[in-house]
Design an enzyme around this catalytic site. Structure first.
Site, PDB file in Angstrom:
ATOM      1  N   SER A 144       0.808  -1.215   0.000  1.00  0.00           N
ATOM      2  CA  SER A 144       0.000   0.000   0.000  1.00  0.00           C
ATOM      3  C   SER A 144       0.841   1.265   0.000  1.00  0.00           C
ATOM      4  O   SER A 144       1.947   1.299   0.544  1.00  0.00           O
ATOM      5  CB  SER A 144      -0.895   0.036   1.244  1.00  0.00           C
ATOM      6  OG  SER A 144      -1.860  -0.973   1.154  1.00  0.00           O
TER       7      SER A 144
HETATM    8  N1  SAH Z   1      -1.998  -4.619   3.758  1.00  0.00           N
HETATM    9  C1  SAH Z   1      -1.096  -4.651   2.632  1.00  0.00           C
HETATM   10  C2  SAH Z   1      -1.820  -4.487   1.327  1.00  0.00           C
HETATM   11  C3  SAH Z   1      -2.214  -5.774   0.816  1.00  0.00           C
HETATM   12  S1  SAH Z   1      -2.879  -5.766  -0.813  1.00  0.00           S
HETATM   13  C4  SAH Z   1      -0.034  -3.575   2.744  1.00  0.00           C
HETATM   14  O1  SAH Z   1       0.067  -2.931   3.765  1.00  0.00           O
HETATM   15  O2  SAH Z   1       0.712  -3.384   1.814  1.00  0.00           O
HETATM   16  C5  SAH Z   1      -4.336  -6.692  -0.467  1.00  0.00           C
HETATM   17  C6  SAH Z   1      -4.136  -8.120  -0.051  1.00  0.00           C
HETATM   18  O3  SAH Z   1      -5.445  -8.672   0.153  1.00  0.00           O
HETATM   19  C7  SAH Z   1      -3.446  -8.991  -1.085  1.00  0.00           C
HETATM   20  O4  SAH Z   1      -2.318  -9.575  -0.506  1.00  0.00           O
HETATM   21  C8  SAH Z   1      -4.505 -10.058  -1.410  1.00  0.00           C
HETATM   22  O5  SAH Z   1      -3.970 -11.345  -1.659  1.00  0.00           O
HETATM   23  C9  SAH Z   1      -5.368 -10.050  -0.155  1.00  0.00           C
HETATM   24  N2  SAH Z   1      -6.743 -10.572  -0.326  1.00  0.00           N
HETATM   25  C10 SAH Z   1      -7.558 -10.441  -1.406  1.00  0.00           C
HETATM   26  N3  SAH Z   1      -8.741 -11.041  -1.160  1.00  0.00           N
HETATM   27  C11 SAH Z   1      -8.670 -11.576   0.088  1.00  0.00           C
HETATM   28  C12 SAH Z   1      -9.573 -12.333   0.886  1.00  0.00           C
HETATM   29  N4  SAH Z   1     -10.804 -12.655   0.462  1.00  0.00           N
HETATM   30  N5  SAH Z   1      -9.189 -12.702   2.130  1.00  0.00           N
HETATM   31  C13 SAH Z   1      -7.934 -12.375   2.590  1.00  0.00           C
HETATM   32  N6  SAH Z   1      -7.028 -11.678   1.872  1.00  0.00           N
HETATM   33  C14 SAH Z   1      -7.386 -11.277   0.627  1.00  0.00           C
END
Ligand code: SAH
Length: 227
Positions: free
Chosen positions: A74
């Protein structure tokens, strides 16, 4: 080689914050102090293969950055914004859906420390492992650790550690999504935040089983997977 340091990156977040998604306010120092302690370089591989090409990644840019498994880390301004509107405090019980590389989880863990608890759930197993490793090392100085890493689908939250003071999604929802599924996992007065894949970021506060909604325009996120 990165052009900046982590402190310089967070100073950029501080300076631009009032204009970011029209936040219209100054970011609290306790949030940016924590973000200065969480070195973003620990969460981002120095090179990532994107469309068959190996790309060098600079962790100290205020943008989302590509990581493995075609996901992103992010944007620091977004982490600051969500953290600010979540009003994270020591002692709160928090659920994060979408651990990814663990960057936002590390910031949240520090803000609810001590006594607080963070449960973070990630659907991609390999990424969940990386995220866990990254958070455990970035926050290794914390005296008390109260963080649970779950591999699984957080589309409907995570009941075992409910009820939560705060729930936030770091993956974007689609048009068929309904926030009511989170009501029973959130405490009275609790806050729920989630983005659309492209468009609005929503902030909900639960009062007497009703959500009061605020919305902010101009976000883009990787999609939340249903299965
Ligand atoms: N929190 C992270 C951003 C992650 S991007 C940061 O600080 O950088 C979003 C994440 O959500 C991805 O890794 C993706 O695999 C996950 N994701 C998508 N759908 C999901 C679901 N249904 N349950 C859990 N994780 C999920």
């Amino acid at each position: 080689m990165p052009n900046k340091t982590n402190d310089e990156l967070i100073n950029e977040v501080i300076a631009s914050y009032p204009y970011y998604l029209k936040a219209g306010r100054i970011i609290e120092k306790r949030i940016t102090d924590v973000m200065k302690k969480v070195d973003r370089a620990l969460f981002i591989p120095s090179t990532v293969v994107i469309d068959g090409k190996s790309c060098q990644q600079d962790p100290y840019v205020n943008k989302p950055v590509g990581i493995d498994f075609r996901q992103t880390c992010s944007q620091p301004s977004m982490v600051a914004f969500m953290t600010d509107y979540l009003d994270l405090k020591p002692g709160l019980n928090v659920l994060e859906i979408g651990t990814g590389c663990g960057y936002s989880a590390a910031v949240t863990e520090r803000l609810v420390h001590p006594r607080g608890r963070l449960t973070t759930i990630e659907i991609i197993e390999g990424l969940a492992e990386q995220g866990k490793k990254n958070v455990l090392s970035a926050n290794s100085d914390l005296k008390e650790r109260n963080i649970e890493f779950v591999v699984g689908n957080g589309f409907k939250g995570y009941k075992p550690n409910a009820s939560y003071d705060r729930i936030y999604l770091t993956a974007g929802i689609g048009p068929d999504f309904n926030e009511d599924i989170f009501k029973e996992q959130l405490k009275e007065g609790g806050i729920l935040i989630y983005p659309e894949t492209a468009g609005y970021l929503y902030v909900f506060t639960l009062h007497n089983n009703h959500f009061i909604r605020q919305s902010f325009y101009g976000v883009a996120f990787v999609p939340l997977r249903r299965i």
